[in-house]
Design a protein around this motif. Structure first.
Motif, PDB file in Angstrom:
ATOM      1  N   ALA A  61     -97.928 -71.799  23.654  1.00  0.00           N
ATOM      2  CA  ALA A  61     -97.064 -70.617  23.588  1.00  0.00           C
ATOM      3  C   ALA A  61     -95.608 -70.988  23.840  1.00  0.00           C
ATOM      4  O   ALA A  61     -94.699 -70.524  23.129  1.00  0.00           O
ATOM      5  CB  ALA A  61     -97.531 -69.569  24.604  1.00  0.00           C
ATOM      6  N   VAL A  62     -95.355 -71.824  24.842  1.00  0.00           N
ATOM      7  CA  VAL A  62     -93.978 -72.252  25.142  1.00  0.00           C
ATOM      8  C   VAL A  62     -93.404 -73.045  23.979  1.00  0.00           C
ATOM      9  O   VAL A  62     -92.212 -72.928  23.655  1.00  0.00           O
ATOM     10  CB  VAL A  62     -93.944 -73.065  26.447  1.00  0.00           C
ATOM     11  N   PHE A  63     -94.249 -73.859  23.318  1.00  0.00           N
ATOM     12  CA  PHE A  63     -93.785 -74.621  22.156  1.00  0.00           C
ATOM     13  C   PHE A  63     -93.265 -73.687  21.062  1.00  0.00           C
ATOM     14  O   PHE A  63     -92.199 -73.923  20.488  1.00  0.00           O
ATOM     15  CB  PHE A  63     -94.921 -75.491  21.623  1.00  0.00           C
ATOM     16  N   PHE A  64     -94.011 -72.622  20.780  1.00  0.00           N
ATOM     17  CA  PHE A  64     -93.592 -71.704  19.716  1.00  0.00           C
ATOM     18  C   PHE A  64     -92.374 -70.886  20.137  1.00  0.00           C
ATOM     19  O   PHE A  64     -91.523 -70.565  19.303  1.00  0.00           O
ATOM     20  CB  PHE A  64     -94.753 -70.801  19.315  1.00  0.00           C
ATOM     21  N   VAL A  65     -92.281 -70.558  21.417  1.00  0.00           N
ATOM     22  CA  VAL A  65     -91.072 -69.881  21.900  1.00  0.00           C
ATOM     23  C   VAL A  65     -89.851 -70.763  21.681  1.00  0.00           C
ATOM     24  O   VAL A  65     -88.803 -70.306  21.207  1.00  0.00           O
ATOM     25  CB  VAL A  65     -91.217 -69.510  23.393  1.00  0.00           C
ATOM     26  N   ALA A  66     -89.985 -72.048  22.016  1.00  0.00           N
ATOM     27  CA  ALA A  66     -88.871 -72.983  21.825  1.00  0.00           C
ATOM     28  C   ALA A  66     -88.568 -73.190  20.344  1.00  0.00           C
ATOM     29  O   ALA A  66     -87.413 -73.426  19.966  1.00  0.00           O
ATOM     30  CB  ALA A  66     -89.200 -74.321  22.480  1.00  0.00           C
ATOM     31  N   LEU A  67     -89.599 -73.079  19.509  1.00  0.00           N
ATOM     32  CA  LEU A  67     -89.401 -73.231  18.069  1.00  0.00           C
ATOM     33  C   LEU A  67     -88.630 -72.045  17.508  1.00  0.00           C
ATOM     34  O   LEU A  67     -87.745 -72.206  16.658  1.00  0.00           O
ATOM     35  CB  LEU A  67     -90.778 -73.340  17.393  1.00  0.00           C
ATOM     36  N   ILE A  68     -88.936 -70.863  17.999  1.00  0.00           N
ATOM     37  CA  ILE A  68     -88.279 -69.646  17.520  1.00  0.00           C
ATOM     38  C   ILE A  68     -86.880 -69.504  18.117  1.00  0.00           C
ATOM     39  O   ILE A  68     -85.938 -69.082  17.439  1.00  0.00           O
ATOM     40  CB  ILE A  68     -89.130 -68.412  17.871  1.00  0.00           C
ATOM     41  N   ALA A  69     -86.748 -69.859  19.400  1.00  0.00           N
ATOM     42  CA  ALA A  69     -85.463 -69.733  20.099  1.00  0.00           C
ATOM     43  C   ALA A  69     -85.089 -71.083  20.710  1.00  0.00           C
ATOM     44  O   ALA A  69     -85.338 -71.323  21.904  1.00  0.00           O
ATOM     45  CB  ALA A  69     -85.552 -68.656  21.179  1.00  0.00           C
ATOM     46  N   PRO A  70     -84.516 -72.010  19.926  1.00  0.00           N
ATOM     47  CA  PRO A  70     -84.214 -73.354  20.426  1.00  0.00           C
ATOM     48  C   PRO A  70     -83.303 -73.367  21.645  1.00  0.00           C
ATOM     49  O   PRO A  70     -83.345 -74.319  22.437  1.00  0.00           O
ATOM     50  CB  PRO A  70     -83.536 -74.021  19.221  1.00  0.00           C
ATOM     51  N   ALA A  71     -82.504 -72.336  21.830  1.00  0.00           N
ATOM     52  CA  ALA A  71     -81.583 -72.322  22.968  1.00  0.00           C
ATOM     53  C   ALA A  71     -82.312 -72.295  24.297  1.00  0.00           C
ATOM     54  O   ALA A  71     -81.744 -72.676  25.329  1.00  0.00           O
ATOM     55  CB  ALA A  71     -80.651 -71.109  22.868  1.00  0.00           C
TER      56      ALA A  71
ATOM     57  N   HIS B  81     -86.644 -74.200  39.079  1.00  0.00           N
ATOM     58  CA  HIS B  81     -87.734 -73.881  38.154  1.00  0.00           C
ATOM     59  C   HIS B  81     -87.919 -74.966  37.110  1.00  0.00           C
ATOM     60  O   HIS B  81     -89.023 -75.152  36.577  1.00  0.00           O
ATOM     61  CB  HIS B  81     -87.455 -72.546  37.457  1.00  0.00           C
ATOM     62  N   ARG B  82     -86.854 -75.712  36.812  1.00  0.00           N
ATOM     63  CA  ARG B  82     -86.916 -76.751  35.786  1.00  0.00           C
ATOM     64  C   ARG B  82     -87.949 -77.831  36.114  1.00  0.00           C
ATOM     65  O   ARG B  82     -88.488 -78.480  35.207  1.00  0.00           O
ATOM     66  CB  ARG B  82     -85.543 -77.411  35.621  1.00  0.00           C
ATOM     67  N   LEU B  83     -88.212 -78.034  37.390  1.00  0.00           N
ATOM     68  CA  LEU B  83     -89.161 -79.063  37.802  1.00  0.00           C
ATOM     69  C   LEU B  83     -90.570 -78.778  37.280  1.00  0.00           C
ATOM     70  O   LEU B  83     -91.353 -79.712  37.060  1.00  0.00           O
ATOM     71  CB  LEU B  83     -89.178 -79.179  39.328  1.00  0.00           C
ATOM     72  N   LEU B  84     -90.904 -77.497  37.078  1.00  0.00           N
ATOM     73  CA  LEU B  84     -92.222 -77.144  36.547  1.00  0.00           C
ATOM     74  C   LEU B  84     -92.165 -76.605  35.115  1.00  0.00           C
ATOM     75  O   LEU B  84     -93.083 -76.851  34.336  1.00  0.00           O
ATOM     76  CB  LEU B  84     -92.903 -76.113  37.450  1.00  0.00           C
ATOM     77  N   THR B  85     -91.111 -75.883  34.765  1.00  0.00           N
ATOM     78  CA  THR B  85     -91.048 -75.381  33.381  1.00  0.00           C
ATOM     79  C   THR B  85     -90.993 -76.534  32.383  1.00  0.00           C
ATOM     80  O   THR B  85     -91.535 -76.430  31.281  1.00  0.00           O
ATOM     81  CB  THR B  85     -89.825 -74.471  33.169  1.00  0.00           C
ATOM     82  N   SER B  86     -90.362 -77.635  32.784  1.00  0.00           N
ATOM     83  CA  SER B  86     -90.287 -78.791  31.892  1.00  0.00           C
ATOM     84  C   SER B  86     -91.665 -79.388  31.625  1.00  0.00           C
ATOM     85  O   SER B  86     -91.900 -80.010  30.586  1.00  0.00           O
ATOM     86  CB  SER B  86     -89.373 -79.860  32.497  1.00  0.00           C
ATOM     87  N   VAL B  87     -92.610 -79.187  32.560  1.00  0.00           N
ATOM     88  CA  VAL B  87     -93.964 -79.712  32.405  1.00  0.00           C
ATOM     89  C   VAL B  87     -94.715 -78.975  31.289  1.00  0.00           C
ATOM     90  O   VAL B  87     -95.661 -79.513  30.712  1.00  0.00           O
ATOM     91  CB  VAL B  87     -94.725 -79.601  33.747  1.00  0.00           C
ATOM     92  N   PHE B  88     -94.302 -77.758  30.963  1.00  0.00           N
ATOM     93  CA  PHE B  88     -94.958 -76.974  29.920  1.00  0.00           C
ATOM     94  C   PHE B  88     -94.165 -76.963  28.610  1.00  0.00           C
ATOM     95  O   PHE B  88     -94.534 -76.244  27.678  1.00  0.00           O
ATOM     96  CB  PHE B  88     -95.149 -75.532  30.397  1.00  0.00           C
ATOM     97  N   LEU B  89     -93.116 -77.749  28.535  1.00  0.00           N
ATOM     98  CA  LEU B  89     -92.204 -77.701  27.391  1.00  0.00           C
ATOM     99  C   LEU B  89     -92.372 -78.916  26.483  1.00  0.00           C
ATOM    100  O   LEU B  89     -92.391 -80.056  26.950  1.00  0.00           O
ATOM    101  CB  LEU B  89     -90.762 -77.635  27.902  1.00  0.00           C
ATOM    102  N   HIS B  90     -92.496 -78.671  25.179  1.00  0.00           N
ATOM    103  CA  HIS B  90     -92.529 -79.712  24.150  1.00  0.00           C
ATOM    104  C   HIS B  90     -91.686 -79.234  22.974  1.00  0.00           C
ATOM    105  O   HIS B  90     -91.683 -78.051  22.663  1.00  0.00           O
ATOM    106  CB  HIS B  90     -93.953 -79.988  23.676  1.00  0.00           C
ATOM    107  N   VAL B  91     -90.993 -80.154  22.336  1.00  0.00           N
ATOM    108  CA  VAL B  91     -90.165 -79.766  21.187  1.00  0.00           C
ATOM    109  C   VAL B  91     -90.621 -80.437  19.894  1.00  0.00           C
ATOM    110  O   VAL B  91     -90.120 -80.105  18.823  1.00  0.00           O
ATOM    111  CB  VAL B  91     -88.672 -80.098  21.448  1.00  0.00           C
ATOM    112  N   GLU B  92     -91.566 -81.374  19.987  1.00  0.00           N
ATOM    113  CA  GLU B  92     -92.114 -82.020  18.793  1.00  0.00           C
ATOM    114  C   GLU B  92     -93.614 -81.731  18.737  1.00  0.00           C
ATOM    115  O   GLU B  92     -94.305 -81.830  19.751  1.00  0.00           O
ATOM    116  CB  GLU B  92     -91.880 -83.537  18.837  1.00  0.00           C
ATOM    117  N   TRP B  93     -94.110 -81.430  17.537  1.00  0.00           N
ATOM    118  CA  TRP B  93     -95.517 -81.059  17.418  1.00  0.00           C
ATOM    119  C   TRP B  93     -96.437 -82.196  17.801  1.00  0.00           C
ATOM    120  O   TRP B  93     -97.483 -81.988  18.422  1.00  0.00           O
ATOM    121  CB  TRP B  93     -95.811 -80.569  15.999  1.00  0.00           C
ATOM    122  N   TRP B  94     -96.080 -83.448  17.446  1.00  0.00           N
ATOM    123  CA  TRP B  94     -96.944 -84.581  17.761  1.00  0.00           C
ATOM    124  C   TRP B  94     -96.975 -84.861  19.268  1.00  0.00           C
ATOM    125  O   TRP B  94     -97.976 -85.338  19.797  1.00  0.00           O
ATOM    126  CB  TRP B  94     -96.490 -85.829  17.002  1.00  0.00           C
TER     127      TRP B  94
END
Length: 294
Positions: free
Chosen positions: A86-96, A124-137
């Motif tokens: 879900a976070v991946f698609f959020v970042a895909l839709i809203a890159p900012a 919060h970045r210490l944990l939100t970054s753990v759920f964040l990906h910007v490349e599908w692979w």
């Protein structure tokens, strides 16, 4: 006759196991084993012994770590995968949103902008970054690792303990990244938490007296991929991997240590508290260091 091979779980024929039910002696894997007063029992023997009536929580079937056996032993793993996707698609839709979630100690988004990052209180970045990906692979690779490593571990630890290992391993990896990398270096991905699950899996395999060589080979291979660059296409944060691996191994020891009674929960959750305090101390130390540079 091949006597060197472990028997296979009667419910999961693809899984080798060295544990048998103390009542019927059928081989059972970590997902199926239920802690009894002496050894472990299979789900069928537990149901036969308990009847069809409702049992109090204190007498409910327990897994290897002492947690209550859940109807879906991989529910938390599925939810974690869902959150990552879900976070991946959020970042895909809203890159900012990426720059607001990734691990950054101290940065300016553009010249003249205010300083932002963990050092300014954005913890919060210490944990939100753990759920964040910007490349599908990157996402697919980590989620496959989470499924194959996390699923069996969740069955052995139970939901609450498994989630604690995952989140604290992610935090431990982020803390080491924050401490040892340049403050303006962005870091993201679930690999630190997954390495933590791997560390706990090593402890689980040892606790069940499984053949350790395949597990050790997997750990060594993943560490080689961490430290040895292959073509330079992927920048890997060894700090997150090492921090997560060490944190997960320590928590795995605490969760699976053969202690009974009330002391068991004290050791498990007390270790979680100590790990959290140590990670928080590292984070605050680094924050004070960066604040002095202002």
């Amino acid at each position: 006759m091949d006597t060197g091979r472990l028997p296979r779980c009667y419910r999961h024929p693809d899984r080798d196991t060295g544990i048998s039910c103390t009542r019927c002696e059928r081989p059972i894997c970590p997902e199926c084993m239920i802690s009894a007063s002496v050894g472990f029992q299979c789900p069928e023997c537990v149901r036969e012994g308990s009847g069809t009536g409702h049992r109090p929580a204190a007498n409910a079937p327990r897994n290897l770590a002492g947690g209550v056996v859940a109807a879906d032993p991989q529910l938390v793993t599925k939810i974690l995968i869902g959150i990552n996707v879900a976070v991946f698609f959020v970042a895909l839709i809203a890159p900012a949103v990426v720059i607001q979630l990734e691990l950054l100690g101290r940065y300016r988004e553009f010249p003249g902008a205010p300083i932002e990052g963990i050092s300014t209180g954005q913890y919060h970045r210490l944990l939100t970054s753990v759920f964040l990906h910007v490349e599908w692979w990157h996402l697919v690779g980590n989620m496959l690792g989470l499924w194959f490593i996390g699923g069996p571990l969740e069955a052995a630890l139970g939901r609450a303990r498994y989630l604690a290992v995952y989140l604290l391993s992610g935090l431990g990896g982020s803390a080491l990244v924050y401490l040892l990398t340049p403050s303006n270096t962005p870091t993201l991905g679930a690999s630190g938490a997954i390495f933590g699950l791997l560390g706990a899996t090593v402890v689980l395999a040892r606790r069940l007296r499984y053949e350790m060589r395949p597990v050790i080979v997997m750990v060594v291979l993943m560490l080689v991929l961490t430290f040895v660059p292959f073509g330079g296409a992927l920048s890997i944060s060894w700090q997150a991997h090492v921090g997560g691996l060490i944190t997960g191994a320590v928590l795995g020891l605490a969760m699976l240590w053969p202690v009974t009674g009330r002391n068991r929960a004290l050791v498990q959750w007390g270790t979680c508290a100590v790990v959290f305090v140590l990670a928080a101390s590292v984070i605050l130390l680094r924050t004070a260091e960066l604040t002095e540079l202002t």
